[in-house]
Design a protein around this motif. Sequence first.
Motif, PDB file in Angstrom:
ATOM      1  N   GLN A  37     -11.705  -4.211   4.051  1.00 53.11           N
ATOM      2  CA  GLN A  37     -10.728  -4.568   5.070  1.00 53.11           C
ATOM      3  C   GLN A  37     -11.069  -5.841   5.833  1.00 53.11           C
ATOM      4  O   GLN A  37     -10.259  -6.317   6.625  1.00 53.11           O
ATOM      5  CB  GLN A  37     -10.526  -3.395   6.027  1.00 53.11           C
ATOM      6  N   ALA A  38     -12.234  -6.412   5.588  1.00 53.47           N
ATOM      7  CA  ALA A  38     -12.608  -7.666   6.241  1.00 53.47           C
ATOM      8  C   ALA A  38     -11.638  -8.797   5.886  1.00 53.47           C
ATOM      9  O   ALA A  38     -11.587  -9.807   6.572  1.00 53.47           O
ATOM     10  CB  ALA A  38     -14.037  -8.055   5.851  1.00 53.47           C
ATOM     11  N   THR A  39     -10.847  -8.600   4.847  1.00 57.53           N
ATOM     12  CA  THR A  39      -9.876  -9.625   4.436  1.00 57.53           C
ATOM     13  C   THR A  39      -8.653  -9.647   5.344  1.00 57.53           C
ATOM     14  O   THR A  39      -7.801 -10.524   5.205  1.00 57.53           O
ATOM     15  CB  THR A  39      -9.420  -9.384   2.983  1.00 57.53           C
ATOM     16  N   GLY A  40      -8.540  -8.678   6.257  1.00 56.56           N
ATOM     17  CA  GLY A  40      -7.398  -8.631   7.174  1.00 56.56           C
ATOM     18  C   GLY A  40      -6.086  -8.516   6.418  1.00 56.56           C
ATOM     19  O   GLY A  40      -5.948  -7.680   5.524  1.00 56.56           O
ATOM     20  N   GLU A  41      -5.134  -9.365   6.779  1.00 57.88           N
ATOM     21  CA  GLU A  41      -3.835  -9.363   6.100  1.00 57.88           C
ATOM     22  C   GLU A  41      -3.702 -10.513   5.101  1.00 57.88           C
ATOM     23  O   GLU A  41      -2.627 -10.751   4.564  1.00 57.88           O
ATOM     24  CB  GLU A  41      -2.705  -9.405   7.125  1.00 57.88           C
ATOM     25  N   ALA A  42      -4.807 -11.215   4.832  1.00 56.61           N
ATOM     26  CA  ALA A  42      -4.765 -12.293   3.842  1.00 56.61           C
ATOM     27  C   ALA A  42      -4.594 -11.724   2.436  1.00 56.61           C
ATOM     28  O   ALA A  42      -3.859 -12.263   1.611  1.00 56.61           O
ATOM     29  CB  ALA A  42      -6.034 -13.137   3.920  1.00 56.61           C
ATOM     30  N   VAL A  43      -5.277 -10.621   2.175  1.00 53.55           N
ATOM     31  CA  VAL A  43      -5.172  -9.879   0.924  1.00 53.55           C
ATOM     32  C   VAL A  43      -5.621  -8.457   1.240  1.00 53.55           C
ATOM     33  O   VAL A  43      -6.472  -8.257   2.096  1.00 53.55           O
ATOM     34  CB  VAL A  43      -6.025 -10.512  -0.217  1.00 53.55           C
ATOM     35  N   ALA A  44      -5.009  -7.480   0.595  1.00 57.36           N
ATOM     36  CA  ALA A  44      -5.380  -6.087   0.828  1.00 57.36           C
ATOM     37  C   ALA A  44      -5.740  -5.441  -0.503  1.00 57.36           C
ATOM     38  O   ALA A  44      -5.052  -5.656  -1.503  1.00 57.36           O
ATOM     39  CB  ALA A  44      -4.229  -5.327   1.489  1.00 57.36           C
ATOM     40  N   PHE A  45      -6.820  -4.676  -0.495  1.00 54.62           N
ATOM     41  CA  PHE A  45      -7.303  -3.996  -1.690  1.00 54.62           C
ATOM     42  C   PHE A  45      -7.272  -2.481  -1.468  1.00 54.62           C
ATOM     43  O   PHE A  45      -7.730  -1.999  -0.432  1.00 54.62           O
ATOM     44  CB  PHE A  45      -8.739  -4.415  -2.020  1.00 54.62           C
ATOM     45  N   PHE A  46      -6.765  -1.752  -2.474  1.00 52.60           N
ATOM     46  CA  PHE A  46      -6.703  -0.300  -2.418  1.00 52.60           C
ATOM     47  C   PHE A  46      -7.383   0.283  -3.640  1.00 52.60           C
ATOM     48  O   PHE A  46      -7.158  -0.161  -4.771  1.00 52.60           O
ATOM     49  CB  PHE A  46      -5.244   0.178  -2.384  1.00 52.60           C
ATOM     50  N   ASP A  47      -8.187   1.310  -3.415  1.00 49.29           N
ATOM     51  CA  ASP A  47      -8.849   2.035  -4.493  1.00 49.29           C
ATOM     52  C   ASP A  47      -7.837   2.981  -5.118  1.00 49.29           C
ATOM     53  O   ASP A  47      -7.221   3.782  -4.423  1.00 49.29           O
ATOM     54  CB  ASP A  47     -10.024   2.817  -3.919  1.00 49.29           C
ATOM     55  N   THR A  48      -7.644   2.869  -6.431  1.00 47.30           N
ATOM     56  CA  THR A  48      -6.692   3.742  -7.112  1.00 47.30           C
ATOM     57  C   THR A  48      -7.391   4.738  -8.031  1.00 47.30           C
ATOM     58  O   THR A  48      -6.734   5.432  -8.793  1.00 47.30           O
ATOM     59  CB  THR A  48      -5.682   2.917  -7.942  1.00 47.30           C
ATOM     60  N   GLY A  49      -8.710   4.772  -7.992  1.00 47.33           N
ATOM     61  CA  GLY A  49      -9.437   5.739  -8.797  1.00 47.33           C
ATOM     62  C   GLY A  49      -9.891   5.208 -10.141  1.00 47.33           C
ATOM     63  O   GLY A  49     -10.578   5.888 -10.871  1.00 47.33           O
ATOM     64  N   GLY A  50      -9.540   4.014 -10.497  1.00 52.30           N
ATOM     65  CA  GLY A  50      -9.975   3.445 -11.772  1.00 52.30           C
ATOM     66  C   GLY A  50      -9.815   1.938 -11.773  1.00 52.30           C
ATOM     67  O   GLY A  50     -10.675   1.209 -12.240  1.00 52.30           O
ATOM     68  N   THR A  51      -8.736   1.477 -11.235  1.00 54.12           N
ATOM     69  CA  THR A  51      -8.491   0.058 -11.059  1.00 54.12           C
ATOM     70  C   THR A  51      -8.276  -0.174  -9.568  1.00 54.12           C
ATOM     71  O   THR A  51      -8.310   0.753  -8.774  1.00 54.12           O
ATOM     72  CB  THR A  51      -7.239  -0.402 -11.833  1.00 54.12           C
ATOM     73  N   VAL A  52      -8.024  -1.405  -9.213  1.00 63.86           N
ATOM     74  CA  VAL A  52      -7.757  -1.761  -7.821  1.00 63.86           C
ATOM     75  C   VAL A  52      -6.327  -2.267  -7.726  1.00 63.86           C
ATOM     76  O   VAL A  52      -5.861  -3.021  -8.588  1.00 63.86           O
ATOM     77  CB  VAL A  52      -8.738  -2.861  -7.348  1.00 63.86           C
ATOM     78  N   LEU A  53      -5.632  -1.849  -6.689  1.00 62.38           N
ATOM     79  CA  LEU A  53      -4.311  -2.387  -6.374  1.00 62.38           C
ATOM     80  C   LEU A  53      -4.521  -3.399  -5.257  1.00 62.38           C
ATOM     81  O   LEU A  53      -5.097  -3.072  -4.218  1.00 62.38           O
ATOM     82  CB  LEU A  53      -3.362  -1.281  -5.912  1.00 62.38           C
ATOM     83  N   ALA A  54      -4.092  -4.631  -5.494  1.00 61.88           N
ATOM     84  CA  ALA A  54      -4.206  -5.683  -4.481  1.00 61.88           C
ATOM     85  C   ALA A  54      -2.811  -6.109  -4.046  1.00 61.88           C
ATOM     86  O   ALA A  54      -1.882  -6.161  -4.861  1.00 61.88           O
ATOM     87  CB  ALA A  54      -4.966  -6.885  -5.042  1.00 61.88           C
ATOM     88  N   LEU A  55      -2.676  -6.416  -2.766  1.00 61.76           N
ATOM     89  CA  LEU A  55      -1.445  -6.964  -2.217  1.00 61.76           C
ATOM     90  C   LEU A  55      -1.752  -8.367  -1.717  1.00 61.76           C
ATOM     91  O   LEU A  55      -2.780  -8.586  -1.064  1.00 61.76           O
ATOM     92  CB  LEU A  55      -0.928  -6.106  -1.063  1.00 61.76           C
ATOM     93  N   TYR A  56      -0.844  -9.299  -2.020  1.00 57.73           N
ATOM     94  CA  TYR A  56      -1.059 -10.703  -1.673  1.00 57.73           C
ATOM     95  C   TYR A  56       0.294 -11.299  -1.320  1.00 57.73           C
ATOM     96  O   TYR A  56       1.303 -10.936  -1.948  1.00 57.73           O
ATOM     97  CB  TYR A  56      -1.683 -11.410  -2.882  1.00 57.73           C
ATOM     98  N   PRO A  57       0.369 -12.194  -0.353  1.00 58.89           N
ATOM     99  CA  PRO A  57       1.674 -12.777  -0.019  1.00 58.89           C
ATOM    100  C   PRO A  57       2.336 -13.403  -1.251  1.00 58.89           C
ATOM    101  O   PRO A  57       1.701 -14.137  -2.014  1.00 58.89           O
ATOM    102  CB  PRO A  57       1.330 -13.843   1.025  1.00 58.89           C
ATOM    103  N   TRP A  58       3.619 -13.084  -1.432  1.00 59.97           N
ATOM    104  CA  TRP A  58       4.367 -13.512  -2.617  1.00 59.97           C
ATOM    105  C   TRP A  58       4.240 -15.017  -2.861  1.00 59.97           C
ATOM    106  O   TRP A  58       3.912 -15.449  -3.957  1.00 59.97           O
ATOM    107  CB  TRP A  58       5.837 -13.120  -2.466  1.00 59.97           C
ATOM    108  N   ASP A  59       4.526 -15.824  -1.850  1.00 63.19           N
ATOM    109  CA  ASP A  59       4.520 -17.274  -2.040  1.00 63.19           C
ATOM    110  C   ASP A  59       3.120 -17.798  -2.357  1.00 63.19           C
ATOM    111  O   ASP A  59       2.958 -18.692  -3.191  1.00 63.19           O
ATOM    112  CB  ASP A  59       5.127 -17.995  -0.836  1.00 63.19           C
TER     113      ASP A  59
END
Length: 149
Positions: A37-59
């Motif tokens: 979570q140190a990335t704040g809202e610049a990028v978000a990482f979620f543990d999905t149990g095998g891979t990682v789901l990342a969220l990043y601003p579209w543009d």
Amino acid sequence: MSAQSVVPRFTVITLGVAEMRRSIAFYASLGFARKFQATGEAVAFFDTGGTVLALYPWDALAHDAGVPDAPRPQAFRGVTLAWNCRSEAEVDAALASAVEKGANLLKSGQQTDYGGYSGYFADPDGHVWEVVTAPGIDVGEDDRVHLPA
């Protein structure tokens, strides 16, 4: 390193999103554990149990990939994310939970032509998820998908 020593692996799915705060809240509400979570809202990482789901601003994601960020597709993008379940009841519960948390129900759970049961929802940015139980694809006690040999 030679091409023969490269081991292919699928590690991260990154979704371009319009509003980081909204998307972070949506995926956290589905029950994915946010990590790093140190990335704040610049990028978000979620543990999905095998891979990682990342969220990043579209543009920013489009810029990083070297592709135009507009026009943004309104139609089906040819990609779905899957959430495999153990039973039809679990499919229905997962769909209802996603909708309750802000997803758009695209197709309610129903029997498939291959003997499974599935339905679809879209996240707040239109990324399509299939929630499914399928014959031959087992979800183990570890909540991971186990495929037959």
